[in-house]
Write an enzyme that holds these catalytic residues in place. Structure first.
Site, PDB file in Angstrom:
ATOM      1  N   GLY A  21     -20.260   6.440   2.635  1.00  0.00           N
ATOM      2  CA  GLY A  21     -19.180   7.035   1.469  1.00  0.00           C
ATOM      3  C   GLY A  21     -20.191   7.382   0.472  1.00  0.00           C
ATOM      4  N   GLY A  33     -18.102   7.732  -2.668  1.00  0.00           N
ATOM      5  CA  GLY A  33     -16.820   7.770  -3.583  1.00  0.00           C
ATOM      6  C   GLY A  33     -16.967   6.596  -4.436  1.00  0.00           C
ATOM      7  N   ASN A  34     -15.972   5.897  -4.987  1.00  0.00           N
ATOM      8  CA  ASN A  34     -15.763   4.892  -5.926  1.00  0.00           C
ATOM      9  C   ASN A  34     -16.440   3.570  -5.666  1.00  0.00           C
ATOM     10  OD1 ASN A  34     -14.027   2.326  -6.836  1.00  0.00           O
ATOM     11  ND2 ASN A  34     -14.213   3.811  -8.623  1.00  0.00           N
ATOM     12  N   LYS A  43       0.786  -1.131  -0.076  1.00  0.00           N
ATOM     13  CA  LYS A  43      -0.045   0.076  -0.198  1.00  0.00           C
ATOM     14  C   LYS A  43       0.644   1.245   0.101  1.00  0.00           C
ATOM     15  CE  LYS A  43      -4.229   1.074   0.095  1.00  0.00           C
ATOM     16  NZ  LYS A  43      -5.598   0.309  -0.444  1.00  0.00           N
ATOM     17  N   ASP A  95      -7.021   4.266  -4.544  1.00  0.00           N
ATOM     18  CA  ASP A  95      -7.678   4.179  -3.268  1.00  0.00           C
ATOM     19  C   ASP A  95      -8.287   5.486  -3.137  1.00  0.00           C
ATOM     20  OD1 ASP A  95      -7.914   1.962  -0.960  1.00  0.00           O
ATOM     21  OD2 ASP A  95      -7.449   3.864   0.143  1.00  0.00           O
TER      22      ASP A  95
END
Ligand code: NDP
Ligand code: 2IT
Length: 446
Positions: free
Chosen positions: A236, A238-239, A125, A165
């Site tokens: 969330g 987001g994606n 990461k 991410d």
């Protein structure tokens, strides 16, 4: 015999204050204790001490010039955790909260997640404390280029393949890929999440959310249930939240919440169609808020500073960030009759919240199993790049679906308790661990 307290005390001494990292390691150790003790060859090779320390960590400075010609400095990282089963693989996160503890927790989780996918990928990461909020396109480009000027030395299509991410999507991958290509003089699949015109895979943007819903579908099936007609709460915007909302809606569910750091939106009419597209606009605005949703769609209500988990829902999909669902949230969900909680984000539930779900025998599965469809589809992107071809949408989606079913089967195999309850935390950790630990045994002490 595994002495968890001793291992944790030593780890804490070496990594003081790294709360998220310590939390992630403890969960894995507690899950694998039994299988570890049954296999003395692991202890003989000191697998535990070798698996909880990253292979290496790169930390670097990223100086860049903002639009008012001021010089800004951010910190960049890449944590290469373990490459026993394949090249290092994992996302890059750009968020002001990023520090070593968060990246080590994410890199550690990634080892087991990638192992579960059935594909040959190790765990890593990276990221930066750079805050994309309110930055211009040119500023984002200059930062991404500065970041890659350091990172490129450590990565390559057969060594380490980063991806997106939080705060890193298609645009950032594009800027970083452009810089890598220039520096390395090669046009290979060194990053995943690329644009479709330059080596990206169909379905990768949707994959984490779609995969999460495919996994939840398998969980529900064990009770003879499905998504059709169910009320779903997502956090969330987001994606991951976007992909999950699309797929849950396609399967006949009604998604009634999204959330951001400012609070959550409750839309009793369901977040579908043009409303899902609006999520993309909200993200692209680079603002930190979901409240504007209620100006566009006035039937929806905004709850300042609250979590969506107080709303009555059948299925909860936390898709925002770590530790966003605590014990009280879990108690609220249980009180309101939640059937299934599937983590689209990485480690969104606190250990106390997980205990509540397990005590009440709620279907609960951790991020490393549920959201593995994202990195799995990154793996499929790598395969397509290596073969220099691209698969049609149906093929990628079908492979993703099969992978999610296979991960569910691994969790069931290793996590089913005497009373038939599937402990997905245990199942995912044991299945992920065994493959990596056995590969480490095969390859000797290196
Ligand atoms: P995005 O940047 O697209 O969205 C992240 C969402 O979480 C945003 O709504 C964001 O709001 C919110 N968020 C971020 N930090 C915080 C915070 N500290 N408090 C409250 N809300 C916050 O990221 P993704 O959708 O890609 O990632 C979401 C989660 O899914 C993360 O845990 C990530 O690690 C995980 N994940 C992502 C994968 C992928 O392929 N992208 C794959 C597997 C897991 P805001 O930005 O406004 O703060
Ligand atoms: O947490 C994750 O699995 C990701 N952010 C995706 C990683 C990847 O390499 O696609």
């Amino acid at each position: 015999m595994l002495n968890i307290e001793k291992v944790m005390n030593n780890l804490e001494k070496k990594n003081p204050g790294e709360v998220e990292f310590l939390q992630a390691v403890r969960e894995v150790l507690e899950s694998i204790e039994e299988v570890y003790n049954e296999n003395p060859q692991f202890e003989a090779a000191n697998i535990i001490e070798r698996i909880i320390d990253p292979d290496r960590v790169l930390m670097f400075k990223v100086p860049w010039v903002d639009d008012s010609s001021k010089v800004q400095v951010n910190r960049g990282f890449r944590v290469q955790f373990n490459n026993a089963i394949g090249p290092y693989k994992g996302g890059l996160r750009f968020h002001p909260s990023v520090n070593l503890s968060i990246l080590k927790f994410l890199g550690f989780e990634q080892i087991f997640k990638n192992s579960l996918t059935t594909l040959p990928m190790g765990g890593a990461k990276g990221g930066s404390d750079f805050d994309p909020k309110g930055k211009s396109n040119a500023e984002i480009m200059r930062f991404c280029q500065g970041f890659m000027l350091e990172l490129w030395k450590l990565i390559g299509p057969e060594t380490d393949v980063p991806a997106g991410d939080i705060g890193v999507g298609g645009r950032e991958i594009g800027f970083m890929y452009g810089m890598y290509k220039k520096l390395a003089s090669e046009n290979t699949g060194v990053l995943t999440g690329k644009g479709l015109n330059w080596g990206g895979s169909l379905i990768r943007p949707e994959a984490t959310g779609f995969g999460s819903v495919y996994f939840a579908q398998e969980m529900l099936k064990t009770k003879g249930l499905g998504f059709n007609g169910k009320i779903v709460g997502v956090s969330g915007f987001g994606n991951v939240a976007w992909g999950a909302a699309i797929k849950a809606t396609q399967l006949g569910a009604k998604v009634v919440t999204i959330s951001g750091p400012d609070g959550f939106v409750y839309d009793p009419d369901g977040i579908s169609g043009e409303k899902i597209n609006y999520l993309l606009e909200l993200r692209a605005s680079n603002q930190d808020i979901v409240k504007p949703y209620t100006f566009e769609f006035p039937n929806a209500q905004f709850f300042q500073g609250k979590h969506p988990w107080e709303i009555k829902m059948d299925i909860a999909l936390p898709c925002a960030t770590q530790n966003e669902l605590d014990k009280q949230d879990a108690l609220n969900l249980v009180k309101n009759g939640v059937i299934c909680v599937a983590e689209g984000a990485n480690m969104p539930s606190t250990p106390e919240a997980i205990e509540v779900f397990q005590e009440h025998k709620v279907l609960f599965a951790p991020g490393k199993a549920v959201n593995a469809g994202g990195v799995a589809t990154s793996g499929l992107e790598m395969s397509q790049n290596a073969m220099k071809l691209s698969w049609p949408i149906e093929e990628v989606d079908q492979r993703l679906h099969l992978i999610m079913k296979s991960i569910h089967e691994s969790c069931r195999k290793h996590g089913t308790e005497k009373d038939g309850y599937i402990n997905y935390v245990k199942g995912a950790n044991v299945a992920g661990f065994l493959k990596v630990a056995n590969a480490m045994l095969d390859q000797g002490v290196i």
